[in-house]
Design an enzyme around this catalytic site. Structure first.
Site, PDB file in Angstrom:
ATOM      1  N   SER A 526       0.849  -1.191   0.000  1.00 11.31           N
ATOM      2  CA  SER A 526       0.000   0.000   0.000  1.00 11.31           C
ATOM      3  C   SER A 526       0.891   1.249   0.000  1.00 11.31           C
ATOM      4  O   SER A 526       1.676   1.433  -0.928  1.00 11.31           O
ATOM      5  CB  SER A 526      -0.952  -0.044   1.197  1.00 11.31           C
ATOM      6  OG  SER A 526      -1.966   0.913   1.076  1.00 11.31           O
ATOM      7  N   HIS A 639      -7.876  -5.309  -0.919  1.00  2.36           N
ATOM      8  CA  HIS A 639      -6.611  -4.674  -0.541  1.00  2.36           C
ATOM      9  C   HIS A 639      -5.950  -5.369   0.654  1.00  2.36           C
ATOM     10  O   HIS A 639      -4.728  -5.396   0.758  1.00  2.36           O
ATOM     11  CB  HIS A 639      -6.880  -3.201  -0.217  1.00  2.36           C
ATOM     12  CG  HIS A 639      -5.666  -2.369  -0.016  1.00  2.36           C
ATOM     13  ND1 HIS A 639      -4.783  -2.069  -1.032  1.00  2.36           N
ATOM     14  CD2 HIS A 639      -5.184  -1.751   1.095  1.00  2.36           C
ATOM     15  CE1 HIS A 639      -3.821  -1.297  -0.562  1.00  2.36           C
ATOM     16  NE2 HIS A 639      -4.028  -1.098   0.725  1.00  2.36           N
TER      17      HIS A 639
END
Length: 666
Positions: A526, A639
């Site tokens: 990320s 994610h």
């Protein structure tokens, strides 16, 4: 003879269970909690409720079967437990079940065509207060043939139409409901086409309900316009309590019902600011007061790990109304503190380094139960006598695996950054570490960036160390846990102070006699993936890199991410069509032409936070540049796959990390 210990393995993900939902009974005699296990054959995850006596003794499995039982909630008299479960294939969503604590079958209470997102008993035990999002009517009334054919089209007119971990959002909003605990009859208290309500809670007399909602004409265009409201438990028009603008969550009434405590920030779009503990009169007669304004710390239970999500709890008032208990995220730990209602006399309740999650008190507040994890253990159920501080560990979850494993040797380091700023880091050495040897190393960079690494078990790091790597990680400027100045240092300026701190940390590690300077790797996910790309575009000091679910191009990330246009706050810029240069200057893709470091790109195909096109751009660019690269894509994953994804995919991901670093660093 003692059995020789082995290292933590990838396969241990199938053997270990995830603890959550710790709640103590009103009489303080038992603690309920949830354990999640993985069925290796089907890759299904099942959660069961367990109960442990606070006086000591064996814990017992409280619910049975191959389904997920979650969100245990004691009735006020302690005789019943409410929980969510989907026990019937015909159930569209998990429903509320009740089970006597003394034993017996679980009784299904509700048949609601919607998602029950939050649940709390009324003080008299007659009702359950819930936040529920109904199923869209067109989905609810689909024929079997329509279900087989699947979605024809998705039609939206709102900005926030998707959310990572959930997918594409329904048109229905989340509203407050009361459920009769005897009959299951449901009564909807609030309703609006574009407003959601969340974090509802009863006053102690059961007459009022406090909750949060954004009543802007278009909440998606003003996401920080969250207000605190109070409504009668009988229904009616909500009353807004005036509070400072900014994010808000997790309210609780004082025992006399005169005050409400909550967690919130002061200012719209200023997420680098500390989330603080506030109190406000329930009648709105005075302004809200920040009780911890003079203390530069964050109210949070968050410590990054890959074995469950730490739970930040609502503030808890003492029975006499003189003190409030709350969690604090500080220096790589989540602590439990209390403070007097005048903002003085701050005390540690659980001050040991580690993570306090899911804390709760018995009715008399003589005991507090909590989930506590540290570097060598993802967490056990603890109970502490409030007066004496005497603590008992009630569980041995995962100890069969941990006790036979030789864990990494961890060293905590405080060092000076480039501006003489204090920084905290950790060095994980291989279990069989020999200080006379030279080791390959991996710099790991956390996501966020507004979060913290810390003193909590990290399976992936243990596996990397077990395979002969020194793994080192720190909390550079831009994260939480070290005050607002530390967090604000990269607001609108990713790739500046954070990069400088990481390079000083790498300098520190290079000087260690056991580090091979010619075998250093870097990785992160990320925001950590962003920083990995930023690093390979600005230095050639690493021999290999892996970028995971990265942000690479802020221009294309704007609007395509589930956080949508609100990146404008963090970038501190007008939209890209007005300020192209600022967005491009902060994008690693601008500097990718400088990259020479062999880089593996990993991304998840259902990632809605950092859409997979962010990784695709990097892979194509590196290929065109002639830099050694590969692209690994994981289908059907959001994610957070590295923490909550399908176990075989989590294992495959770490295998690729090891394969890539082994290729270049061994």
């Amino acid at each position: 003879m003692p059995v020789p210990k082995k290292s933590i393995t990838l396969e241990d993900l199938y053997r270990m269970q995830v603890l959550s939902g710790v709640r103590i009974s009103p009489d303080g005699e038992h603690v309920l909690y949830t354990l999640q296990r993985v069925d290796r054959e089907t890759e299904s995850k099942y959660s069961k409720l367990w109960a442990a006596p606070t006086a000591g003794g064996a814990a017992r499995q409280f619910t049975q079967g191959d389904q997920s039982d979650v969100m245990p909630r004691w009735s006020p008299d302690g005789n019943q437990v409410a929980f969510l479960s989907k026990r019937n294939a015909k159930e569209k969503t998990p429903q509320i079940y009740l089970i006597p604590f003394s034993g017996g079958e679980a009784r299904k209470l509700t048949s609601i065509d919607g998602e029950i997102r939050e649940m709390q008993w009324s003080p008299d035990g007659r009702k359950l207060l819930c936040a529920i999002r109904k199923i869209d009517s067109d989905q609810l009334h689909q024929s079997e043939q329509q279900k087989k054919l699947g979605v024809v089209a998705r039609h939206y007119d709102r900005l926030f139409y998707k959310f990572d971990g959930e997918g594409y959002l329904p048109h229905e909003r989340t509203h407050l409901w009361l459920i009769d605990a005897r009959t299951g009859k449901a009564k909807q208290l609030t309703d609006h086409a574009v407003w959601d309500e969340f974090n509802p809670t009863f006053s102690l007399d059961g007459k009022l309900i406090a909750f949060f909602s954004n009543h802007a004409s278009d909440p998606d265009l003003d996401p920080y316009a969250v207000d605190l409201f109070v409504i009668s438990a009988d229904g009616g028009e909500p009353r807004k309590i005036k509070t400072p603008a900014g994010s808000k969550k997790l309210a609780s009434f004082s025992s006399d019902g005169k005050f409400i405590a909550y967690i919130g920030t002061d200012g719209k779009g200023l997420d680098y600011r500390n989330e603080c503990l506030w109190i406000v009169p329930a009648d709105g007669s005075k302004s809200a007061k920040n009780l911890i304004e003079k203390y530069d710390f964050e109210v949070s239970g968050m410590v990054i790990n890959d074995f469950g999500t730490p739970e930040t709890m609502p503030p808890v008032w003492s029975n006499d109304g003189k003190r409030i208990y709350f969690q604090v995220g500080m220096h790589g730990s989540s602590l439990l503190k209390s403070i007097a209602v005048d903002g003085e006399d701050l005390r540690d309740v659980v001050g040991e380094g580690g993570m306090v999650s899911g804390f709760s008190f018995d009715k008399m507040q003589t005991k507090v139960a909590y989930h506590f994890g540290q570097m060598d253990d993802p967490g056990q159920v603890h109970v502490r006598e409030v007066e004496s501080g005497t603590t008992r560990i009630l569980t041995r979850i995962n100890r069969e695996v941990l006790d036979r494993s030789e864990m990494s040797k961890v060293e905590e380091v405080w060092f000076r950054g480039p501006e003489k700023n204090f920084l905290q880091g950790w060095i994980m050495k291989p279990p069989s570490f020999n200080p006379r040897k030279k080791y390959p190393s991996i710099l790991y960079i956390h996501g966020g960036p507004l979060t913290q690494y810390g003193k909590l078990f990290f399976h992936e790091f243990e596996v990397l160390a077990a395979n002969g790597y020194v793994v080192y990680f720190c909390n550079p400027r831009g994260g939480k846990g070290y005050g607002e100045e530390h967090a604000a240092a990269i607001w609108g300026a990713w790739g500046t102070a954070d990069y400088d701190d990481l390079m000083v940390w790498t300098d520190y590690m290079e000087k260690q006699p056991y580090i091979d300077r010619e075998r250093m790797g870097v990785t992160g996910g990320s925001y950590g993936g962003y920083m990995t790309l930023w690093i390979i575009g600005h230095t050639k000091r690493f021999q290999a890199a892996i970028t995971d679910r990265c942000v690479s191009n802020f221009i294309s990330e704007w609007g395509s991410s589930d956080v949508n246009w609100t990146f404008e706050y963090e970038v501190e810029a007008e939209p890209p069509y007005k300020d192209f240069k600022k967005w491009w200057d902060m994008s690693p893709m601008k500097y990718i032409g400088n990259a020479k470091t062999p880089t593996l790109v990993q991304h998840y195909e259902n990632d809605l936070r950092c859409p997979i096109e962010q990784g695709e751009q990097v892979f194509v660019a590196l290929k065109r540049l002639g830099v050694d690269t590969e692209f690994v894509r994981y289908p059907d994953e959001f994610h957070g796959m590295s923490r909550t994804g399908r176990t075989d995919r989590r294992i495959e991901r770490i295998k690729h990390i090891l394969r890539w670093f082994d290729k270049y660093l061994k």
